[in-house]
Enzyme design. Sequence first.
Site, PDB file in Angstrom:
ATOM      1  N   ASP A  57      -9.605 -18.703 -40.919  1.00 30.85           N
ATOM      2  CA  ASP A  57      -9.691 -19.986 -40.219  1.00 30.85           C
ATOM      3  C   ASP A  57      -8.632 -20.060 -39.117  1.00 30.85           C
ATOM      4  O   ASP A  57      -8.559 -21.046 -38.378  1.00 30.85           O
ATOM      5  CB  ASP A  57      -9.631 -21.186 -41.181  1.00 30.85           C
ATOM      6  CG  ASP A  57      -8.343 -21.260 -41.985  1.00 30.85           C
ATOM      7  OD1 ASP A  57      -7.485 -20.372 -41.822  1.00 30.85           O
ATOM      8  OD2 ASP A  57      -8.203 -22.222 -42.770  1.00 30.85           O
ATOM      9  N   SER A  58      -7.842 -18.983 -38.966  1.00 35.19           N
ATOM     10  CA  SER A  58      -6.994 -18.833 -37.772  1.00 35.19           C
ATOM     11  C   SER A  58      -7.851 -18.908 -36.514  1.00 35.19           C
ATOM     12  O   SER A  58      -7.334 -19.142 -35.423  1.00 35.19           O
ATOM     13  CB  SER A  58      -6.233 -17.504 -37.814  1.00 35.19           C
ATOM     14  OG  SER A  58      -7.114 -16.423 -38.041  1.00 35.19           O
ATOM     15  N   LYS A  82     -11.886 -16.429 -49.341  1.00 36.75           N
ATOM     16  CA  LYS A  82     -10.439 -16.618 -49.566  1.00 36.75           C
ATOM     17  C   LYS A  82     -10.159 -18.115 -49.536  1.00 36.75           C
ATOM     18  O   LYS A  82     -10.703 -18.818 -48.685  1.00 36.75           O
ATOM     19  CB  LYS A  82      -9.638 -15.899 -48.480  1.00 36.75           C
ATOM     20  CG  LYS A  82      -8.133 -16.236 -48.499  1.00 36.75           C
ATOM     21  CD  LYS A  82      -7.310 -15.281 -47.662  1.00 36.75           C
ATOM     22  CE  LYS A  82      -7.245 -15.585 -46.193  1.00 36.75           C
ATOM     23  NZ  LYS A  82      -6.689 -16.920 -45.864  1.00 36.75           N
ATOM     24  N   GLU A 114       1.539 -15.184 -47.987  1.00 33.00           N
ATOM     25  CA  GLU A 114       1.946 -15.382 -46.583  1.00 33.00           C
ATOM     26  C   GLU A 114       3.372 -15.932 -46.537  1.00 33.00           C
ATOM     27  O   GLU A 114       3.691 -16.940 -47.196  1.00 33.00           O
ATOM     28  CB  GLU A 114       0.964 -16.349 -45.890  1.00 33.00           C
ATOM     29  CG  GLU A 114       1.357 -16.631 -44.448  1.00 33.00           C
ATOM     30  CD  GLU A 114       0.239 -17.264 -43.615  1.00 33.00           C
ATOM     31  OE1 GLU A 114      -0.899 -17.420 -44.117  1.00 33.00           O
ATOM     32  OE2 GLU A 114       0.529 -17.600 -42.449  1.00 33.00           O
TER      33      GLU A 114
HETATM   34  O1  KIV Z   1      -6.748 -17.431 -41.203  1.00 35.99           O
HETATM   35  C1  KIV Z   1      -6.171 -16.335 -41.206  1.00 35.99           C
HETATM   36  O2  KIV Z   1      -6.298 -15.516 -40.284  1.00 35.99           O
HETATM   37  C2  KIV Z   1      -5.321 -16.022 -42.342  1.00 35.99           C
HETATM   38  C3  KIV Z   1      -4.330 -14.915 -42.166  1.00 35.99           C
HETATM   39  C4  KIV Z   1      -3.249 -15.303 -41.234  1.00 35.99           C
HETATM   40  C5  KIV Z   1      -3.814 -14.435 -43.450  1.00 35.99           C
HETATM   41  O3  KIV Z   1      -5.396 -16.651 -43.355  1.00 35.99           O
END
Ligand code: KIV
Length: 267
Positions: free
Chosen positions: A47-48, A115, A184
């Site tokens: 979700d980044s 995730k 993280e």
């Molecule tokens: O959303 C994402 O890209 C993540 C990573 C930074 C671990 O959760």
Amino acid sequence: MSANKVTVSTLHKMKADGEKFAVLTAYDATFASVVDECGVEVILVGDSLGMVIQGDETTLPVTVDDIVYHTRAVSRGSNNALIMADMPFMSDATPELAVHNAGRLMQQGGAHMVKLEGGASQVEVVKRLSELGIPVCGHLGLQPQSVHKLGGYKVQGRGVDAAEEILSDATRLVEAGADLLLLECVPSQLAAEVTRSVTVPVIGIGAGPDTDAQVLVLYDMLGITPGKRPKFTHDFMQGSDSIQAAIQQYVKAVKEGSFPAAAHCFL
Ligand code: KIV
């Protein structure tokens, strides 16, 4: 399924054999195919994307529709990598919601695993997803979806109580059926302890060199994220003459344990 397809069992065997694996984010078919061909074992549709694709300040506005859209593109572009898709903010607030939304990510997006952020409060959610055959990665330490509660993107797990909470959350998530964990921004020593104490592979970001795998946001490791780069990232384009060479360097550095170096870690 091709013989080279990465599965949850592949990753568990790698942990048992002491072999590290590499994880990168990707959000579209072209980058997914490049990342896959460079030997990255897991592609995270994180979700980044709310920040690096959509330009928002946090990951909170990302929707299930957004993740389905990008996961579908990534799954069309990749061949062998295991595709992990993030459960967006509040999409996993109850077991019922989580089952519905994880089902969409897998059925409509083509994800192989989801995730989700959270520790003890997510035990029932992880249990239900696992009972239904949905592979889950639990995300502990800094949880960006809680940025407003945390008061910023800060290192987590410093101090005895906070460290014990993360260790206990890790154990509880694995007992509930989590197949992988992601840590993280936690002190390296705590990440090493969690990695030793659970049977499932642990992926780290800003969590030191001793986890079973490393993950970075693709645009961070290509050095194209605007503004100040987080301490735990490294620009692999430095010294590489192509994107492919940079990603191959990242995979090599993760596998041989030269990334992360001390400069990328927290005490
Ligand atoms: O959303 C994402 O890209 C993540 C990573 C930074 C671990 O959760």
